[in-house]
Design a protein around this motif. Structure first.
Motif, PDB file in Angstrom:
ATOM      1  N   GLU A 146       8.596  12.048  -2.495  1.00 59.39           N
ATOM      2  CA  GLU A 146       8.278  11.275  -3.694  1.00 59.39           C
ATOM      3  C   GLU A 146       8.205   9.783  -3.379  1.00 59.39           C
ATOM      4  O   GLU A 146       8.995   9.247  -2.609  1.00 59.39           O
ATOM      5  CB  GLU A 146       9.320  11.523  -4.789  1.00 59.39           C
ATOM      6  N   LEU A 147       7.225   9.135  -3.980  1.00 58.04           N
ATOM      7  CA  LEU A 147       7.090   7.688  -3.927  1.00 58.04           C
ATOM      8  C   LEU A 147       7.211   7.140  -5.337  1.00 58.04           C
ATOM      9  O   LEU A 147       6.743   7.768  -6.281  1.00 58.04           O
ATOM     10  CB  LEU A 147       5.739   7.296  -3.323  1.00 58.04           C
TER      11      LEU A 147
ATOM     12  N   VAL B 142       8.068   2.154   8.686  1.00 56.50           N
ATOM     13  CA  VAL B 142       6.789   2.683   8.207  1.00 56.50           C
ATOM     14  C   VAL B 142       6.966   4.180   8.019  1.00 56.50           C
ATOM     15  O   VAL B 142       7.676   4.832   8.790  1.00 56.50           O
ATOM     16  CB  VAL B 142       5.654   2.387   9.224  1.00 56.50           C
ATOM     17  N   ALA B 143       6.338   4.751   7.002  1.00 59.82           N
ATOM     18  CA  ALA B 143       6.415   6.189   6.764  1.00 59.82           C
ATOM     19  C   ALA B 143       5.030   6.723   6.432  1.00 59.82           C
ATOM     20  O   ALA B 143       4.356   6.214   5.536  1.00 59.82           O
ATOM     21  CB  ALA B 143       7.386   6.505   5.628  1.00 59.82           C
TER      22      ALA B 143
ATOM     23  N   GLN C 220       0.817  -1.221   0.000  1.00 62.97           N
ATOM     24  CA  GLN C 220       0.000   0.000   0.000  1.00 62.97           C
ATOM     25  C   GLN C 220       0.848   1.267   0.000  1.00 62.97           C
ATOM     26  O   GLN C 220       0.308   2.376  -0.056  1.00 62.97           O
ATOM     27  CB  GLN C 220      -0.913  -0.010   1.230  1.00 62.97           C
ATOM     28  N   GLY C 221       2.169   1.119   0.077  1.00 59.94           N
ATOM     29  CA  GLY C 221       3.077   2.259   0.025  1.00 59.94           C
ATOM     30  C   GLY C 221       3.442   2.851   1.369  1.00 59.94           C
ATOM     31  O   GLY C 221       4.105   3.895   1.426  1.00 59.94           O
ATOM     32  N   HIS C 222       3.058   2.183   2.472  1.00 54.57           N
ATOM     33  CA  HIS C 222       3.306   2.739   3.801  1.00 54.57           C
ATOM     34  C   HIS C 222       4.537   2.151   4.494  1.00 54.57           C
ATOM     35  O   HIS C 222       5.059   2.764   5.429  1.00 54.57           O
ATOM     36  CB  HIS C 222       2.093   2.518   4.699  1.00 54.57           C
TER      37      HIS C 222
ATOM     38  N   GLN D 218      17.491  14.686   4.392  1.00 54.52           N
ATOM     39  CA  GLN D 218      17.278  15.210   3.040  1.00 54.52           C
ATOM     40  C   GLN D 218      15.816  15.589   2.811  1.00 54.52           C
ATOM     41  O   GLN D 218      15.515  16.526   2.071  1.00 54.52           O
ATOM     42  CB  GLN D 218      17.721  14.152   2.025  1.00 54.52           C
ATOM     43  N   ASN D 219      14.903  14.871   3.478  1.00 51.21           N
ATOM     44  CA  ASN D 219      13.468  15.079   3.254  1.00 51.21           C
ATOM     45  C   ASN D 219      12.755  15.759   4.414  1.00 51.21           C
ATOM     46  O   ASN D 219      11.528  15.699   4.512  1.00 51.21           O
ATOM     47  CB  ASN D 219      12.810  13.731   2.941  1.00 51.21           C
ATOM     48  N   GLN D 220      13.537  16.419   5.282  1.00 55.61           N
ATOM     49  CA  GLN D 220      12.983  17.201   6.401  1.00 55.61           C
ATOM     50  C   GLN D 220      12.082  16.367   7.322  1.00 55.61           C
ATOM     51  O   GLN D 220      11.036  16.846   7.791  1.00 55.61           O
ATOM     52  CB  GLN D 220      12.208  18.432   5.902  1.00 55.61           C
TER      53      GLN D 220
END
Length: 245
Positions: A231-232, A157-158, A136-138, A189-191
Motif C-alpha cells: 500500500e502507498l 527507493v522502493a 513520484q512515489g518511488h 511484514q511486506n515480504q
C-alpha cells in the motif's frame, strides 16, 4: 578497447553483465552522463544501476559485483540495540515519521560525516533528483524524532517488492540503526526479500548485510520488480519496531 557508455537524454542504459565490466580498471562503472535526466533514475533502478559521484564530476552510474544486500530477517539486532529500541518505543516523546520529512532527511544524510563513506556524494543534483523521485512515489524517508527534533533516519527507493537503501544518518547514537531496524521490520511484514545496500562497508556487515554476486542480485531484482500489493503511501510508525522485541 573497452568503452564506458556515455548517455544522452534519450539513451537507454546498457544491461549490466555478470561476466565483464566495460572497463576492468573501473569495476562496476556501467555508464556516464552529463546530468541526471528526467526518467533516468527509474530506468537505472529497474536495471540494478545507481548514481554515485561527487561535485564537479559527470554522473557516474554503477552496478558493482559483488553487490551488498541485507536480507531483512538477517538484520542483527544486538541486545544493546534491542534495549535502545525498547527505550525508544516506551518514550512518548520519541516517534517515527514516514515520508513526512524527505527533504530534511536527505539533507541530513548529505551533510553528516561518517567513517565508511563521504557524505559529499549526495550532491544538490542528487537531492533534487531523489526529491522528485519521492514525489513520484518511488523514494521514501524514515525519520526518528525526539521532542519533535530530528535525531536520525534514512532514505531509500522502493520498486515492486525491492527496496534500495540509499543513506542513513544519526544525530544521536544508534538512531540510524533504529531506522534500519524499522525498515527491516516493514520489509519482513511486506515480504520484501532483500534491501540493496549497494556497496560493502564494515558498518553494513555489522548489521547483517552480506555480498552476493551481481548475477544473483539482478536475478532477484527482476523477480522483485513484479507489481505488488504494498500500500502507498507508507504509513507505519514506531510500533513496527516491536518485531525486534
Amino acid at each position: 578497447m573497452s568503452q564506458i557508455t556515455w548517455l544522452g537524454p534519450q539513451d537507454p542504459f546498457p544491461t549490466p553483465s555478470h561476466n565483464t565490466d566495460p572497463d576492468a580498471n573501473v569495476p562496476g562503472l556501467i555508464a556516464v552522463s552529463d546530468r541526471i535526466y528526467p526518467g533516468q533514475l527509474l530506468q537505472a533502478y529497474q536495471k540494478g544501476i545507481f548514481p554515485w559521484y561527487s561535485d564537479n564530476q559527470p554522473v557516474l552510474w554503477w552496478s558493482p559485483d559483488p553487490r551488498m544486500v541485507l536480507v531483512p530477517k538477517n538484520f542483527k539486532c544486538s541486545e544493546s540495540l534491542r534495549k535502545k529500541i525498547r527505550q525508544f518505543c516506551q518514550d512518548p516523546q520519541c516517534e517515527i515519521t514516514v515520508d513526512d520529512d524527505f527533504g530534511a532527511v536527505i539533507r541530513a544524510c548529505a551533510t553528516s560525516s561518517r567513517k565508511d563513506q563521504d557524505g559529499t556524494w549526495i550532491t544538490h543534483e542528487i537531492m533534487d533528483a531523489y526529491t522528485t523521485f519521492h514525489e513520484q512515489g518511488h523514494a521514501h524517508s524514515i525519520a526518528l524524532k525526539e521532542h519533535g527534533e530530528l535525531i536520525g533516519g534514512l532514505y531509500c527507493v522502493a520498486l515492486g517488492r525491492m527496496v534500495f537503501g540509499e543513506s542513513m544518518f544519526s544525530y544521536k547514537p544508534n538512531a540510524s540503526k533504529i531506522a534500519l531496524a524499522a525498515l527491516s521490520a516493514w520489509c519482513i511484514q511486506n515480504q520484501v526479500a532483500m534491501i540493496d545496500c549497494q556497496q560493502e562497508t564494515a558498518h553494513l556487515r555489522s548489521l547483517g548485510a552480506a555480498p552476493i554476486s551481481r548475477e544473483e542480485f539482478l536475478r532477484q531484482l527482476q523477480i522483485s520488480l513484479n507489481p505488488s500489493n504494498i500500500e502507498l503511501p507508507w504509513t507505519f510508525d514506531k510500533n513496527i519496531l516491536t518485531y525486534w522485541l
